[in-house]
Design a protein around this motif. Structure first.
Motif: not given
Length: 359
Positions: A348-354, A30-31, A276-282, A22-24
């Motif tokens: 894949e890096f999660v860049r933000d919650a969107t 915050q999530v 659940n945290q990881l799912l919430s950020i995609g 995950v890319e912060l």
């Protein structure tokens, strides 16, 4: 080279386990920092236990009788319609009984106070005139909970009828000896354990759960231990006695980044994160058992102007590992490259919650 020695006996192969990278960003930080202490409400709900007399309880028993003819009151030299006899304090024996004059040993264990009064009055009616039994639980020894740690008077305390919640027992132990914000309450019950910040319990009535017999309540400083490795001035395990520890605090406590050695784009935080945290950020978690924590690596690119704010928003968990890569492409590629099974693949890096951004 010890690895290439001819007489070396090789056993096993390096295990390649999938993990999420995950890319912060500010939102992700915050999530990922939410609910880093497991709430006590996650324990199986338990109804309040019946308040009954038990073995070793101390009872105060008074027997009243009244009659029109009256009784002689020798203390007042008068006739009174009411006779009162207060028995010595009675301890409920291992047989569940107490001693009552004229009746012998009478069962009390397993009954409520009012039920025992009714039963005792009925039995006394066979030998006394219009008796009434009045019973008070003087000391409850049959249902105790232990309160240990950072309280004024650690010990075993009775679970009373109106003093049967978590904060009630902590209060009986004299209250906390430190600020609530820096303390974690652990509730250990029949092999299960869960925690919450004391300050959260003060502010959330749902966390102030019923205490049951033999519960162990531990109040301790919220010790956050973080292992720091790689391109920092000091590689060691750091311990913080507070819940509010972020990535910038850790890097600062480790002496900061080494100017020539540290790779600014390779600051990593490793932890087992809740699904659940990881799912919430995609994050895509089809390859994982989502009932268990997921091995996760968070990467902070400190070349970004806002990286300091992002790092300050990323709270650490007890047991986290922070790794700062050396200023060599090989070190960073070892983490984000083909040295491990990635999920998903390609990485894949999660860049933000969107949404997700591929690399």
């Amino acid at each position: 080279d010890i690895l290439d020695a001819e007489n070396a006996i090789r056993v096993g192969e390096p295990e390649r386990r999938p993990y999420v990278l995950v890319e912060l960003g500010q939102t992700v930080a915050q999530v990922a920092s939410a609910n880093i202490v497991t709430p006590i409400s996650s324990l199986p709900s338990a109804a309040e236990e019946p308040f009954v007399i038990g073995r070793s309880d101390i009872l105060a028993i008074a027997i009243l009788s009244n009659t029109e003819e009256g009784f002689i009151d020798f203390t007042q030299s008068a006739i009174t319609p009411l006779s009162t006899v207060e028995l010595p304090l009675q301890e409920v024996g291992i047989d569940g009984r107490v001693a009552i004059p004229t009746l012998g040993r009478v069962n009390a264990a397993g009954m409520s106070i009012s039920d025992f009064e009714i039963r005792l009055t009925e039995q006394l009616s066979e030998v006394l005139v219009n008796p009434t039994a009045v019973v008070r639980l003087e000391q409850r020894n049959s249902a105790l909970a232990s309160v240990i740690g950072s309280v004024a008077a650690p010990g075993n305390y009775p679970i009373e009828q109106t003093q049967n919640h978590l904060l009630d027992l902590i209060g009986q132990a004299g209250g906390p000896t430190r600020q609530a914000e820096d303390l974690v309450v652990s509730l250990n019950r029949r092999g299960s354990s869960s925690r919450a910040l004391l300050s959260d319990i003060y502010g959330n009535g749902n966390l102030n759960v019923h205490v049951l017999k033999d519960d162990v309540i531990s109040i301790e400083p919220n010790l956050t231990r973080v292992q720091v490795l790689g391109g920092t001035a000091a590689n060691s395990q750091l311990a913080f006695e507070t819940v509010d520890v972020n990535l910038m605090d850790v890097l600062s406590s480790a002496g900061g980044l080494l100017n020539q050695r540290a790779a600014l784009r390779g600051v990593f935080g490793d932890r087992n994160a809740p699904a659940n945290q990881l799912l919430s950020i995609g994050a895509e978690l089809t390859a994982f058992n989502t009932l268990e924590p997921i091995p996760t690596v968070f990467r902070l690119d400190m070349r970004e102007p806002t990286s300091i704010f992002t790092g300050a928003a990323f709270n650490m968990m007890d047991g986290d590992i922070v790794y700062v890569a050396d200023n060599l492409n090989e070190n960073i590629n070892a983490v984000v490259g083909a040295g491990t099974t990635f999920v998903p693949a390609p990485v894949e890096f999660v860049r933000d919650a969107t949404g997700l951004a591929s690399q």
